[in-house]
Scaffold this active site. Structure first.
Site: not given
Ligand code: GLY
Length: 320
Positions: A183, A211, A213-214, A234-235, A237
């Site tokens: 990301t 779905r 994420g963050d 990043t990573g 989420g």
């Molecule tokens: N960090 C991006 C996600 O998990 O979608």
């Protein structure tokens, strides 16, 4: 970004820390004031960060600069985790998430958007042109069409081929690691000293349809408080959302922690709940008002770009 070239670049970046001033790593308890515009972004997105740096040097505001960095990766078909060429969900649909936040505390986000490349800019439009903060799915796409964003299929031939191969086994393993997830999160401080940020992703490869994420969740993937600083994630989420990671980092900085100390604590907060289960990557990047940077990851392999004083460099990050 192709896996092999990414790993090579990070390996090269591992030799860079000695070139960087100590304050880049946030290890000083004092908070030196670093002059001039600053752009930082997650991973080795050199061109993206250079675009932000150039925009800042021209006098653009921090939000415009951060979005211009996100756009470089959104258009990069070799990056399989952001924008055009992103990895699809398990149904073969590329759905994008993005958010932005400015120095006044305004924010905007788009979630699970299809057929739009520039989703960080679209998040800015949600912020500036609607009474809302978040638009999702078809509604976000309709909004983009109303603003004449081109309709662009996001699934490239290469990603389609990889997805078709994945479907043979269709093993759903929601594990994000350093090799399949990058990301872009960007933090900029402009000539006026204001901080803004942007975040853009196609999310976890082969995720369930719908779905999120963050990266489109303000406070998780991105948070800015112009009095204090900003943070991006990043990573994985899901783990960032559970601890509201970026908000946590900014609040810890407000309480007096350096950006580095704040990132360390945010990573530890995740690991305390995940004893023996941390086979996923999360990394944070933070910038305070004085220009000090902090960054930390769970696992090796994370790096970030730093632009200041016309120098754009990649900094390797030691895991916790
Ligand atoms: N960090 C991006 C996600 O998990 O979608």
């Amino acid at each position: 970004m192709k896996r092999r070239s990414f790993i090579t670049k990070v390996a090269i970046a591992g030799s860079l820390p000695s070139l960087a001033p100590k304050s880049l790593f946030g290890q000083d308890k004092s908070t030196p004031v670093i002059d001039g515009p600053i752009a930082v972004c997650t991973w080795n997105f050199k061109d993206a960060n250079a675009a932000a740096g150039k925009a800042l040097m021209k006098g653009e505001d921090a939000l415009s600069a951060a979005i211009s960095a996100a756009e470089v990766e959104e258009e990069n078909i070799d990056n399989s985790t952001v924008g055009l060429g992103g990895t699809p969900d398990r149904d073969g649909r590329v759905t994008l998430d993005a958010c932005v936040m400015d120095h006044n505390g305004n924010c905007g986000a788009v979630l699970a958007v299809e057929n739009v490349v520039h989703v960080a800019a679209l998040a800015q439009d949600v912020m500036e042109k609607t009474p809302h903060v978040m638009l999702a799915g078809h509604g976000a796409e309709q909004f983009a069409r109303s603003l004449n964003y081109p309709s662009t299929p996001l699934l490239t031939a290469e990603r389609k081929k990889a997805w078709e191969k994945w479907k043979h086994e269709a093993r759903y393993q929601p594990i994000i690691n350093i090799e399949n997830h990058d990301t872009i999160g960007v933090l900029c401080r402009d000539k006026a000293g204001n901080i803004s940020g942007a975040c853009s992703t196609s999310g976890l490869g082969y995720k369930m349809n719908g779905r999120i994420g963050d990266s489109s969740i303000i406070g998780s993937g991105l948070f800015i408080d112009n009095q204090v600083g900003g943070a991006v994630a990043t990573g994985m989420g899901e783990e960032v959302v559970k601890t509201v990671g970026s908000f946590l980092i900014v609040e810890l900085m407000r309480q007096g922690k350096t950006p580095q100390e704040a990132c360390d604590e945010a990573i530890k907060r995740i690991l305390r709940k995940q004893v023996g289960k941390s086979n996923f990557q999360v990394a944070y990047l933070a910038l305070d008002k004085q220009g000090n940077i902090g960054a930390r990851s769970i696992h090796e392999g994370f790096s970030y770009m730093h632009f200041n004083n016309n120098i754009n460099q990649n900094i390797n990050v030691q895991p916790i």
